[in-house]
Motif scaffolding. Sequence first.
Motif, PDB file in Angstrom:
ATOM      1  N   PHE A  32       0.840  -1.200   0.000  1.00 52.21           N
ATOM      2  CA  PHE A  32       0.000   0.000   0.000  1.00 52.21           C
ATOM      3  C   PHE A  32       0.871   1.243   0.000  1.00 52.21           C
ATOM      4  O   PHE A  32       0.516   2.258  -0.603  1.00 52.21           O
ATOM      5  CB  PHE A  32      -0.917   0.009   1.223  1.00 52.21           C
ATOM      6  CG  PHE A  32      -1.949   1.097   1.184  1.00 52.21           C
ATOM      7  CD1 PHE A  32      -3.189   0.870   0.596  1.00 52.21           C
ATOM      8  CD2 PHE A  32      -1.691   2.354   1.712  1.00 52.21           C
ATOM      9  CE1 PHE A  32      -4.141   1.878   0.535  1.00 52.21           C
ATOM     10  CE2 PHE A  32      -2.636   3.361   1.663  1.00 52.21           C
ATOM     11  CZ  PHE A  32      -3.865   3.124   1.068  1.00 52.21           C
ATOM     12  N   SER A  33       2.015   1.171   0.685  1.00 50.14           N
ATOM     13  CA  SER A  33       2.921   2.315   0.811  1.00 50.14           C
ATOM     14  C   SER A  33       4.286   1.942   0.254  1.00 50.14           C
ATOM     15  O   SER A  33       4.698   0.781   0.319  1.00 50.14           O
ATOM     16  CB  SER A  33       3.081   2.714   2.285  1.00 50.14           C
ATOM     17  OG  SER A  33       1.823   2.962   2.885  1.00 50.14           O
ATOM     18  N   ARG A  58      -5.419  -6.241   5.491  1.00 50.53           N
ATOM     19  CA  ARG A  58      -5.828  -5.319   4.421  1.00 50.53           C
ATOM     20  C   ARG A  58      -6.718  -6.023   3.393  1.00 50.53           C
ATOM     21  O   ARG A  58      -7.608  -5.406   2.803  1.00 50.53           O
ATOM     22  CB  ARG A  58      -4.571  -4.739   3.765  1.00 50.53           C
ATOM     23  CG  ARG A  58      -4.792  -3.641   2.772  1.00 50.53           C
ATOM     24  CD  ARG A  58      -3.490  -2.874   2.507  1.00 50.53           C
ATOM     25  NE  ARG A  58      -2.353  -3.756   2.335  1.00 50.53           N
ATOM     26  CZ  ARG A  58      -1.797  -4.048   1.157  1.00 50.53           C
ATOM     27  NH1 ARG A  58      -2.302  -3.554   0.037  1.00 50.53           N
ATOM     28  NH2 ARG A  58      -0.745  -4.837   1.092  1.00 50.53           N
ATOM     29  N   ASP A 110       2.431  -1.666   5.553  1.00 48.90           N
ATOM     30  CA  ASP A 110       1.283  -1.717   4.653  1.00 48.90           C
ATOM     31  C   ASP A 110      -0.027  -2.003   5.365  1.00 48.90           C
ATOM     32  O   ASP A 110      -1.076  -1.479   4.983  1.00 48.90           O
ATOM     33  CB  ASP A 110       1.509  -2.805   3.595  1.00 48.90           C
ATOM     34  CG  ASP A 110       2.726  -2.513   2.746  1.00 48.90           C
ATOM     35  OD1 ASP A 110       2.744  -1.465   2.090  1.00 48.90           O
ATOM     36  OD2 ASP A 110       3.673  -3.333   2.752  1.00 48.90           O
ATOM     37  N   HIS A 126      -0.995  -1.409   8.548  1.00 55.10           N
ATOM     38  CA  HIS A 126      -1.495  -0.509   9.597  1.00 55.10           C
ATOM     39  C   HIS A 126      -2.559   0.443   9.079  1.00 55.10           C
ATOM     40  O   HIS A 126      -3.307   1.033   9.866  1.00 55.10           O
ATOM     41  CB  HIS A 126      -0.331   0.309  10.174  1.00 55.10           C
ATOM     42  CG  HIS A 126       0.039   1.501   9.343  1.00 55.10           C
ATOM     43  ND1 HIS A 126       0.860   1.407   8.242  1.00 55.10           N
ATOM     44  CD2 HIS A 126      -0.330   2.806   9.427  1.00 55.10           C
ATOM     45  CE1 HIS A 126       0.993   2.607   7.693  1.00 55.10           C
ATOM     46  NE2 HIS A 126       0.283   3.468   8.392  1.00 55.10           N
ATOM     47  N   VAL A 127      -2.661   0.588   7.741  1.00 56.89           N
ATOM     48  CA  VAL A 127      -3.524   1.630   7.176  1.00 56.89           C
ATOM     49  C   VAL A 127      -5.007   1.399   7.482  1.00 56.89           C
ATOM     50  O   VAL A 127      -5.793   2.351   7.440  1.00 56.89           O
ATOM     51  CB  VAL A 127      -3.321   1.733   5.647  1.00 56.89           C
ATOM     52  CG1 VAL A 127      -1.894   2.155   5.334  1.00 56.89           C
ATOM     53  CG2 VAL A 127      -3.676   0.431   4.944  1.00 56.89           C
TER      54      VAL A 127
END
Length: 276
Positions: free
Chosen positions: A46-47, A85, A117, A119-120
Amino acid sequence: MAEFGYTLMCEQTPAMRERTPVRELVDHAALAERAGFDYAIISDHFSPWLAETGHSPCAWSVLGAAAQATRRLPLVTYVTCPLMRYHPAVVAQKAATMGVLSKGRFTLGLGAGENLDEHVIGEGWPPVDTRHRMLREAVQIIRELFDGDYVTFQGEFYDIDSAKLHDLPDQRVPIGIAASGGRSAEIAAEFGDILMINDPMPEVVERFQTAGGAGRPVYGQLAIAYDADAEAVVEAAQKYTDAGYTHLALVRIGADQQQPFFAWAESELLPALRRL
């Protein structure tokens, strides 16, 4: 003989200002196929690893486009986390669809994830022993869904209510599991078709093999900087093949000089590596 892959780097800054990294990744998949690479892998983040690189597109969208831009190149997630996620049932559906789109050229790589990724979604970050239990349960669900029947499941972490994959590829999608130590190597041997490790770790390969994974493929990853010194790359790759790795994906660091890199890989690097 080992097989050698190319890493589609989602995080890298595009070489040309007028191009987006997403479009370049699809182009790189086609160039890797043309150069003779045996497969291509892509991270599912994601990041980006570093905010300065500024890019981190959706790997699954890139994979769908890459499947249409190539004809023979196998495509691999390296790796997807099916714990937080993404729900494991959703991962199974994504993978099955990729298997259909690629006509059997897709491999699903799975792992216990990273806080960077996951933790979002705002659910915190479980300790490693919990993540290992979650991974076992998630892979079990995915494997059952790949069987093609309705799945109802009540576990410690996940519940499934009459789920069924209605579009499955002719060939079952292989599952690779990432490991960095003995416990994850045992999970890979129990549930995976493939072991995936970034660095040369002969002790983890041995644990995987003794736990039941003997004879199965072992994938690794090697970062290189393009300087046209094929022998330096071959020397680094030798550490992986000596440790029992059957597949090694090259990570080409830097977004510039992609075209000359692929030409050099085709004419010099890949022939030199295949002499290992």
